[in-house]
Design an enzyme around this catalytic site. Structure first.
Site, PDB file in Angstrom:
ATOM      1  N   GLY A  29      31.913  35.427  22.172  1.00  0.00           N
ATOM      2  CA  GLY A  29      31.963  36.480  23.194  1.00  0.00           C
ATOM      3  C   GLY A  29      33.402  36.558  23.668  1.00  0.00           C
ATOM      4  N   ASN A  33      35.439  33.728  25.749  1.00  0.00           N
ATOM      5  CA  ASN A  33      36.388  32.862  25.027  1.00  0.00           C
ATOM      6  C   ASN A  33      37.722  32.793  25.774  1.00  0.00           C
ATOM      7  OD1 ASN A  33      34.417  32.857  23.014  1.00  0.00           O
ATOM      8  ND2 ASN A  33      35.465  34.339  21.716  1.00  0.00           N
ATOM      9  N   ARG A 162      35.044  47.342  17.869  1.00  0.00           N
ATOM     10  CA  ARG A 162      33.923  46.948  17.008  1.00  0.00           C
ATOM     11  C   ARG A 162      33.173  48.225  16.657  1.00  0.00           C
ATOM     12  NH1 ARG A 162      36.601  43.100  17.185  1.00  0.00           N
ATOM     13  NH2 ARG A 162      36.087  40.956  17.769  1.00  0.00           N
ATOM     14  N   SER A 188      45.085  44.683  17.902  1.00  0.00           N
ATOM     15  CA  SER A 188      45.468  44.122  16.600  1.00  0.00           C
ATOM     16  C   SER A 188      45.977  45.280  15.764  1.00  0.00           C
ATOM     17  CB  SER A 188      44.252  43.479  15.936  1.00  0.00           C
ATOM     18  OG  SER A 188      43.285  44.480  15.677  1.00  0.00           O
ATOM     19  N   ALA A 249      40.729  33.628  17.461  1.00  0.00           N
ATOM     20  CA  ALA A 249      42.157  33.265  17.578  1.00  0.00           C
ATOM     21  C   ALA A 249      42.876  34.215  18.539  1.00  0.00           C
ATOM     22  CB  ALA A 249      42.825  33.280  16.210  1.00  0.00           C
ATOM     23  N   GLY A 250      42.490  35.488  18.512  1.00  0.00           N
ATOM     24  CA  GLY A 250      43.090  36.459  19.436  1.00  0.00           C
ATOM     25  C   GLY A 250      42.752  36.118  20.884  1.00  0.00           C
ATOM     26  N   ASP A 251      41.544  35.630  21.099  1.00  0.00           N
ATOM     27  CA  ASP A 251      41.132  35.252  22.466  1.00  0.00           C
ATOM     28  C   ASP A 251      41.872  33.994  22.912  1.00  0.00           C
ATOM     29  OD1 ASP A 251      39.336  37.339  22.192  1.00  0.00           O
ATOM     30  OD2 ASP A 251      37.754  36.017  21.461  1.00  0.00           O
TER      31      ASP A 251
HETATM   32  O1  KDG Z   1      37.117  37.548  19.410  1.00  0.00           O
HETATM   33  C1  KDG Z   1      36.044  36.798  18.887  1.00  0.00           C
HETATM   34  C2  KDG Z   1      34.792  37.526  19.224  1.00  0.00           C
HETATM   35  O2  KDG Z   1      34.810  38.753  18.542  1.00  0.00           O
HETATM   36  C3  KDG Z   1      33.564  36.765  18.845  1.00  0.00           C
HETATM   37  O3  KDG Z   1      33.465  35.601  19.641  1.00  0.00           O
HETATM   38  C4  KDG Z   1      32.298  37.573  18.921  1.00  0.00           C
HETATM   39  O4  KDG Z   1      32.488  38.575  21.077  1.00  0.00           O
HETATM   40  C5  KDG Z   1      32.304  38.698  19.901  1.00  0.00           C
HETATM   41  C6  KDG Z   1      32.096  40.048  19.388  1.00  0.00           C
HETATM   42  O5  KDG Z   1      31.477  40.842  20.085  1.00  0.00           O
HETATM   43  O6  KDG Z   1      32.589  40.333  18.304  1.00  0.00           O
END
Ligand code: KDG
Length: 303
Positions: A29, A33, A162, A188, A249-251
């Site tokens: 999440g 994170n 996403r 990114s 890694a970004g988090d």
């Molecule tokens: O940055 C990592 C997150 O993408 C991963 O922990 C899962 O939160 C997430 C998502 O919704 O993709």
């Protein structure tokens, strides 16, 4: 209650596939994170969301307790479930499969935002995922940002696009105005390309700075990170490490960046530290487990 960083969004229970095919339980999440990454480095952090009243929700609440993330503002939904995601690995990197439709966090509502907590913090951190999970979650992010804006709390934003949650078109209509009011917006190369059609970090940063953001961070994967403010720009090369899993890694980068900036460091100084923290976070499986502590980052930087 006064904390350095307040994050808002959806925490997820994680199942991460190992080389032998079995799934390792963990946590993810993006915004959660970030809160944990910063807490491990010594910052005070708090989280705002809704969890289900289920074992995954219990496990996430226990995680925050262990990590020292203040979760007094987190409520439990009586019937909706906590979200879950699976991480699988291919030659191209990691892939996520989500089980989060109708999750407790997607039922977040603006009344769930504790104004004082946000207004007294140094940073509010939200993301494109926090906005994409539902209309009411998007309104909740807007409500929190409005409180932050009025209280002159810096807004940190990660585009975290996403496209399984919303289309690039829909995302752009929300993400651009959010970047415009952010003190700090991270994206990114991949997200920025889908959002703007641009592929050069310099051009992406210029486009986003022109919207009104205070600073732009463009992550370049293993190649490093590009940081731009209206006055200055810098590229930091990525560290070459034996990466196992780049999930989160970004988090790790954002958590470390905010932690350092909350202690008064400039974004450029903070980014050097965050670049190392992000590299270390790839040395184990999962978004949370490998997040480094301060002494590990300092030892790595001293090498
Ligand atoms: O940055 C990592 C997150 O993408 C991963 O922990 C899962 O939160 C997430 C998502 O919704 O993709």
């Amino acid at each position: 209650m006064q904390v350095d960083i307040v994050a808002l969004g959806e925490p997820l229970y994680e199942l991460n596939q190992q080389p032998d095919g079995r799934f390792l339980p963990g946590f993810g999440g993006d915004t959660s994170n970030v809160a944990i990454a910063a807490a491990r480095l010594g910052s005070s952090t708090a989280y705002i969301t809704k969890l289900g009243k289920d074992p995954f929700g219990d496990a996430i609440a226990a995680l925050w307790r262990r990590e020292g993330v203040d979760h007094r503002a987190v409520t439990r939904h009586p019937s909706a479930q906590t979200g879950l995601y699976l991480v699988t690995h291919t030659e191209q990197g990691h892939q996520f499969s989500y089980y989060r439709n109708g999750s407790a966090a997607s039922l977040l509502h603006p009344v769930d935002v504790p104004s004082e907590l946000v207004a007294k913090s140094k940073f509010l951190h939200v993301s494109g995922i926090s906005q994409a999970i539902s209309g009411s979650a998007r309104e909740t992010v807007s409500a929190a940002m409005e409180i932050a804006r009025r209280a002159k709390v810096r807004i940190s934003y990660d585009t975290n696009l996403r496209t399984r949650l919303w289309s690039a078109l829909e995302a752009r209509a929300t993400i651009e105005p959010t970047i415009a009011v952010s003190s700090l917006a991270k994206t990114s190369l991949e997200d920025a390309e889908a959002l703007t059609g641009l592929s050069e970090p310099e051009a992406i940063a210029s486009r986003f700075l022109a919207l009104g953001a205070g600073a732009i961070v463009v992550t370049l994967g293993a190649k490093g990170v590009y940081i731009a403010t209206p006055e200055e720009r810098l590229t930091l090369r990525g560290y070459s490490v034996a990466a196992i899993d780049a999930t989160g890694a970004g988090d790790a980068f954002t958590g470390a960046l905010l932690s350092e900036m909350a202690s008064g460091r400039s974004i450029f100084e903070a980014a050097r530290f965050a670049n190392a923290a992000a590299a270390l976070s790839t040395l184990g499986y999962g978004a949370v487990e490998p997040l480094p502590r301060r002494d590990a980052v300092e030892a790595f930087l001293a090498q």
